[in-house]
Structure formats: structure tokens, C-alpha cells
Design a protein around this motif. Structure first.
Motif, PDB file in Angstrom:
ATOM      1  N   ASN A  62       0.965  -1.027   0.458  1.00 22.79           N
ATOM      2  CA  ASN A  62       0.243   0.055  -0.302  1.00 22.79           C
ATOM      3  C   ASN A  62       1.142   1.714  -0.091  1.00 22.79           C
ATOM      4  O   ASN A  62       1.734   1.037   0.631  1.00 22.79           O
ATOM      5  CB  ASN A  62      -1.040  -0.050   1.459  1.00 22.79           C
ATOM      6  N   ARG A 116      -3.567   7.352  -3.401  1.00 18.78           N
ATOM      7  CA  ARG A 116      -3.504   5.912  -3.140  1.00 18.78           C
ATOM      8  C   ARG A 116      -3.286   4.842  -4.101  1.00 18.78           C
ATOM      9  O   ARG A 116      -4.031   4.681  -4.994  1.00 18.78           O
ATOM     10  CB  ARG A 116      -4.469   5.143  -1.652  1.00 18.78           C
ATOM     11  N   PHE A 117      -2.622   3.971  -3.390  1.00 15.91           N
ATOM     12  CA  PHE A 117      -2.242   2.302  -4.320  1.00 15.91           C
ATOM     13  C   PHE A 117      -1.717   1.339  -3.217  1.00 15.91           C
ATOM     14  O   PHE A 117      -1.181   1.396  -2.486  1.00 15.91           O
ATOM     15  CB  PHE A 117      -1.224   2.424  -5.329  1.00 15.91           C
ATOM     16  N   GLU A 118      -2.831   0.549  -3.869  1.00 16.67           N
ATOM     17  CA  GLU A 118      -2.810  -1.157  -3.316  1.00 16.67           C
ATOM     18  C   GLU A 118      -2.571  -1.977  -3.903  1.00 16.67           C
ATOM     19  O   GLU A 118      -3.963  -2.537  -5.318  1.00 16.67           O
ATOM     20  CB  GLU A 118      -4.782  -1.285  -2.749  1.00 16.67           C
ATOM     21  N   ARG A 160      -5.545  -4.859  -8.128  1.00 13.00           N
ATOM     22  CA  ARG A 160      -4.527  -3.618  -7.476  1.00 13.00           C
ATOM     23  C   ARG A 160      -5.698  -2.094  -7.339  1.00 13.00           C
ATOM     24  O   ARG A 160      -6.858  -2.525  -7.930  1.00 13.00           O
ATOM     25  CB  ARG A 160      -3.889  -3.244  -8.833  1.00 13.00           C
ATOM     26  N   VAL A 189      -6.089   1.830  -7.361  1.00 14.90           N
ATOM     27  CA  VAL A 189      -5.611   3.556  -7.404  1.00 14.90           C
ATOM     28  C   VAL A 189      -6.794   4.389  -7.344  1.00 14.90           C
ATOM     29  O   VAL A 189      -8.043   4.661  -7.750  1.00 14.90           O
ATOM     30  CB  VAL A 189      -5.684   3.894  -9.134  1.00 14.90           C
ATOM     31  N   GLU A 240     -12.167   6.014  -7.115  1.00 16.36           N
ATOM     32  CA  GLU A 240     -11.154   5.105  -7.478  1.00 16.36           C
ATOM     33  C   GLU A 240     -11.302   3.926  -8.108  1.00 16.36           C
ATOM     34  O   GLU A 240     -12.699   3.361  -8.683  1.00 16.36           O
ATOM     35  CB  GLU A 240     -11.398   4.043  -5.158  1.00 16.36           C
TER      36      GLU A 240
END
Length: 537
Positions: free
Chosen positions: A267, A285-287, A298, A300, A319
Motif C-alpha cells: 500500500n 493511494r495505490f494498493e 490492484r 488506484v 477509485e
């Protein structure tokens, strides 16, 4: 014509003093004597007193004289005779509340010393008065630079934006009263005492006694759990959370976790406060989640934060989530309910409080609630036969509702109850296993393997009874209860104990828990141990 509010002469005379000793006289007799924090508070006190008299019919009440010495202000008021009155443009009985609303409106728009007069007065009969009410704005007041008792390392520009007191902006009495609450917006700023205020040359100077806390953290957690073949395996995570990047209030967060064999999660999060000196704070945010050799997910997200009250924040986010299959084993996929997908969501969230503040011995609460609406599409995988998609809907609507509330309540001299409740609901006609909630482990349901439970809807309660031996150090017993539904419905729980020990540079933690569910009995062999250390800087 009688002016009601005190003129600014004595305000200017005492503008450089943080506190004012005042004595109030009514018709020559002592009425009250007290210490006021600043001239604005004194002005409000006298105004409220005179408004209460006016509401009772003493329309000729006012200021006889003001005596200013080096130590004390003496204000001599008179009440006059009681009369009935009719004022143009006003109907009703609560004249004082009407006038207070008008004066408050001026005070919150740069005119804290607005006053009013009774104008065009005439007697309709012996006991009835008629006239008009005229409001005089007084001088326009703007914010000047604040005076800090201890010079902060954090950018003063960030502090001004956080507290809504940017130099050059119009002064607001409401904002000044809310400073002690608005400081709670920041996880690394504390206020030692209520702010003082003075006025000089049409400028408001705020006196702030602010303390900066170490709130950025680097933490590592190691856990022991049973692997798929009954072996004890190690899992763990590392997390870097910089709360005050470059001393400007920016936040950067990076975390990596290995939660089972060949399964990992990454994350990254960044928040830029008060972009271009506006009230808006954008975030990114990026997961990335990899589940063994089965699938990859994934996400964003791009969002905007803004405060809508002293402590309540509004968050809007766009998102985009994508799921990719790593395995094309048709038998495994059919059993698991997996597929490639793309989902877009529009999220709205309201929140208040800082969850990380609940580790100190004090009464505290934090909460958030969010809702997301979006559209999901199933993406064909060319390595799978067309028959795999025969019963699948390719385009569906997706909905999500989540909430989290946590509080700590001291009950004895050094003991406290801590309780956290989280809920989550996913609604979609084609809900896939690789987009479900993942629950289990140190940060959710203790006594179970990390992210081992898949759920469509859940309610998670985490309870701790804490015994503090320092402000940030405590031992505790825990009870976690989960209620969830999905392909499987169950009510697992975990019990255990642990401690958190503050050090000079951080906090060491240990937890030992065992859980019970449909497929896991309470047993020493299934006990989970977690060790962690959080370094603060």
C-alpha cells in the motif's frame, strides 16, 4: 438615541494585555468583578448583559462611563426605566436573541465590535416606545500573524490553514472560539492552553501555546501462525507513516505485508494538505494484493479532503480496482468463484477524530462512515473457455457501505475500556471472491491467520480492558467477536492478552490470542503470537 455596546477606547488601551481585570457597576452599585481572557470576551460579557436588560424592557440601558487604570477597567452601566416598545422590522418577544444573531453575523465576518443603536425614538403613549434598530459595523478587523510562545518547527502556513486564521483574512469570532477543537484535526499538534487574543490597529493577534508531538512512525510486526500443511510459519509487515513530511503537514505512508505463504500486500498513500492555499487537500493511494498463485488485485484512488466543521472531515474519492487471475486452473477457479474484473467507484466519507490517539490514557473517540457506488465489468480471460462465462453477468452495479467507531473510556484510576466496532457491506449481483473483505490477524480478528476469512458482510467488535502503568504503556486482556456472511457464515471469536510498552523512541507490543470458529477449535496449537515495534520520530 442611546448607544448600547461599549466603544473601542478601552479595548485599544488594553490590546497588548493577554488578560483583563474588570469591575462592572450597575446604577453605581457593584455588579460583577472577574478576569477576562481578552478584550473580546469582556465585550461579549457586557453586550450579553445589556441585551438581557433590553429583552426585559430596559431600552435606555447603556454605558455611563469607563475608567481605565493600569490594572483594572471599571465599567459603569445604568438600566433606566422599564417600558414596552415596538421596533420597525422586528416582530416577536426575543429581541435580545434577534440582536445577538445580528451581532454574531457581523463578528464572524470581520466586525467583532459591531454595535447597535435605538434610532428615531418616539413615545406612542406614556409606557410605550417606538423606533428603529440601527447596527453600526465598527472597524474591520483582519488576522495578523500569530504569536507563538514556542516557535513551531511545522510550517506556520500549514498551522494558519488548519486553524482557519490566515493573515489578511477577515477575523471570525466563531473561528477563534473553535481553535482548541480545530487543533485536534492534526495528529501531531497539541494546544497546552486556550488561545489568547489582542487587537491592535484593526488587526487581531492570536497567542498560541502549541506543542508538537512525534507522530511519524516506522513499525515492524512479526507473527507466528499455522501454515496450510500444519506447519508454523512466520508472517509480518513493515510500515512507514510520515505524518508531517517536510514540516508542512503532508502525509506519506508505505506498507508491505506478507500474510501467508506466497501472499503479499503493498500500500502507498500520499496526502497534500491545503493545496494552493485552498481548503482542499488532495490524496492518492495505490494498493496491490497478491493471493498466492491465484489472483492479483490492484486499486488506484484519487480523492479530496475538506473540513466541514471544526473536527468533521468530508472525503470524496474516485477509485478504480482491477482483478487479474494468475491461475487458469478451471477446476480451482470454478470452486473459488474467481474472475478478471474492472470496477470503478465513487466514494463519500465523513470522519472525525484520530484513531492513533486512542493509545493514551484519556477519554477519546474517533469514527468514520463511508458509502461507495460504482460499476463493475467482468473481463474475459483468453486462457479460459467461453463456457466458464455462461452464467456470469458482465456488467453490474456495485455498492459498498462501511463504518468504524472506536472509543476509550477511563473507568478507574489507571484502567480503561477500549472498544472498536467495524462494519462492512458489499452488494453486487456478481460478487467475486477476489473482491471480498479480508479479515483475520493482529489488526482485525486476533487469534486467526492474517486475512484468512473472506466476507461479503461483516461486523467486527474488538474489546480490550487496559491497565495503564504509564501514559502510553499498558497491559490488556482482549475479546474479539466477528459476525460475517458470504459463501460461509459464522460467528468466530478470539480471546487473549498482551501489552504495549512505551520506550524513549517508540513502543514495543506483544499479543497472544487463540480463536474459535466452525473449522478451528480452541487449542494451544492454533494460538497466534504477534510481536511488534513502532518507532516514532
Amino acid at each position: 438615541m442611546q448607544r448600547i455596546l461599549i466603544l473601542l477606547v478601552f479595548m485599544l488601551a488594553f490590546s497588548a494585555k493577554a488578560q483583563i481585570n474588570a469591575e462592572i457597576f450597575e446604577d453605581g452599585d457593584p455588579y460583577d468583578a472577574r478576569v477576562f481572557s481578552d478584550s473580546l470576551q469582556l465585550s461579549e460579557f457586557v453586550t450579553d448583559l445589556q441585551l438581557s436588560w433590553i429583552n426585559k424592557g430596559y431600552f435606555f440601558s447603556g454605558v455611563d462611563s469607563i475608567n481605565v487604570s493600569s490594572q483594572t477597567i471599571r465599567i459603569y452601566l445604568h438600566k433606566g426605566d422599564m417600558m414596552n416598545a415596538r421596533f420597525e422590522g422586528f416582530k416577536g418577544k426575543n429581541l435580545d436573541k434577534h440582536l445577538q444573531r445580528e451581532l454574531s453575523s457581523y463578528a464572524n465576518r470581520g466586525y467583532p465590535f459591531a454595535s447597535f443603536e435605538l434610532d428615531s425614538l418616539k413615545f406612542l403613549n406614556k409606557n410605550t416606545l417606538a423606533g428603529k434598530i440601527r447596527i453600526t459595523s465598527g472597524p474591520e478587523i483582519i488576522y495578523d500573524s500569530a504569536f507563538f510562545f514556542t516557535k513551531p518547527k511545522t510550517s506556520t502556513s500549514y498551522i494558519y490553514q488548519l486553524l482557519d486564521m490566515v493573515p489578511g483574512d477577515l477575523f471570525s469570532e466563531k473561528n477563534h472560539k473553535e481553535i482548541s477543537r480545530k487543533i485536534e484535526r492534526s495528529p501531531f499538534l497539541l494546544i497546552n492552553r486556550p488561545p489568547d487574543l489582542s487587537f491592535k490597529k484593526n488587526r487581531a493577534i492570536t497567542f498560541l501555546d502549541i506543542k508538537e508531538e512525534a507522530s511519524s512512525t516506522f513499525q515492524g510486526v512479526v507473527g507466528l501462525q499455522q501454515g496450510s500443511e500444519g506447519r508454523t510459519t512466520a508472517v509480518g509487515s513493515v510500515e512507514l507513516d510520515i505524518q508531517n513530511l517536510f514540516r508542512s503537514g503532508k502525509q506519506f505512508k508505505f506498507s508491505w505485508e506478507s500474510f501467508s505463504e506466497s501472499s503479499q500486500e503493498l500500500n502507498v498513500y500520499y496526502k497534500h494538505p491545503f493545496f494552493l492555499d485552498s481548503k482542499l487537500s488532495p490524496s492518492f493511494r495505490f494498493e496491490l494484493l497478491k493471493q498466492d498463485t491465484t489472483f492479483l488485485t490492484r486499486l488506484v484512488g484519487i480523492g479530496i479532503h475538506t473540513f466541514i466543521s471544526p473536527r468533521t472531515q468530508l472525503f470524496l474519492e474516485y477509485e478504480r480496482t482491477g482483478g487479474t487471475l494468475l491461475s487458469t486452473d478451471i477446476e480451482l477457479l470454478s470452486i473459488s468463484g474467481l474472475a478478471d474484473f474492472t470496477r470503478t467507484n465513487y466514494l463519500i466519507q465523513f470522519s472525525r477524530g484520530v484513531f492513533s490517539s486512542l493509545g493514551k490514557f484519556k477519554k477519546a473517540m474517533a469514527w468514520n462512515i463511508s458509502s461507495a457506488v460504482g460499476r463493475k465489468s467482468i473481463d474475459r480471460n483468453l486462457n479460459l473457455p467461453d463456457s466458464y462465462y455462461d452464467t456470469i453477468q458482465f456488467q453490474t452495479n456495485a455498492y459498498r457501505l462501511e463504518g468504524h467507531i472506536a472509543y476509550q473510556l477511563p473507568v478507574l484510576k489507571r484502567q480503561a475500556f477500549f472498544h472498536s466496532v467495524r462494519v462492512g457491506v458489499l452488494e453486487n449481483d456478481e460478487l467475486l471472491r477476489n473482491e471480498l473483505y479480508r479479515i483475520g490477524g493482529l489488526r482485525s480478528l486476533r487469534g486467526f491467520n492474517e486475512k484468512s476469512i473472506f466476507a461479503e458482510q461483516f461486523l467486527l467488535s474488538r474489546f480490550e480492558f487496559r491497565s495503564f502503568f504509564e501514559n502510553n504503556s499498558y497491559a490488556y486482556v482482549l475479546y474479539d467477536q466477528l459476525v460475517y456472511s458470504g459463501s460461509l457464515s459464522d460467528q468466530p471469536f478470539g480471546v487473549g492478552l498482551g501489552f504495549a510498552l512505551a520506550t524513549s523512541s517508540g513502543q514495543f507490543s506483544f499479543a497472544l490470542a487463540v480463536g474459535k470458529s466452525i473449522d478451528q477449535a480452541i487449542s494451544f496449537s492454533t494460538m497466534k503470537a504477534h510481536f511488534g515495534y513502532v518507532a516514532k520520530f
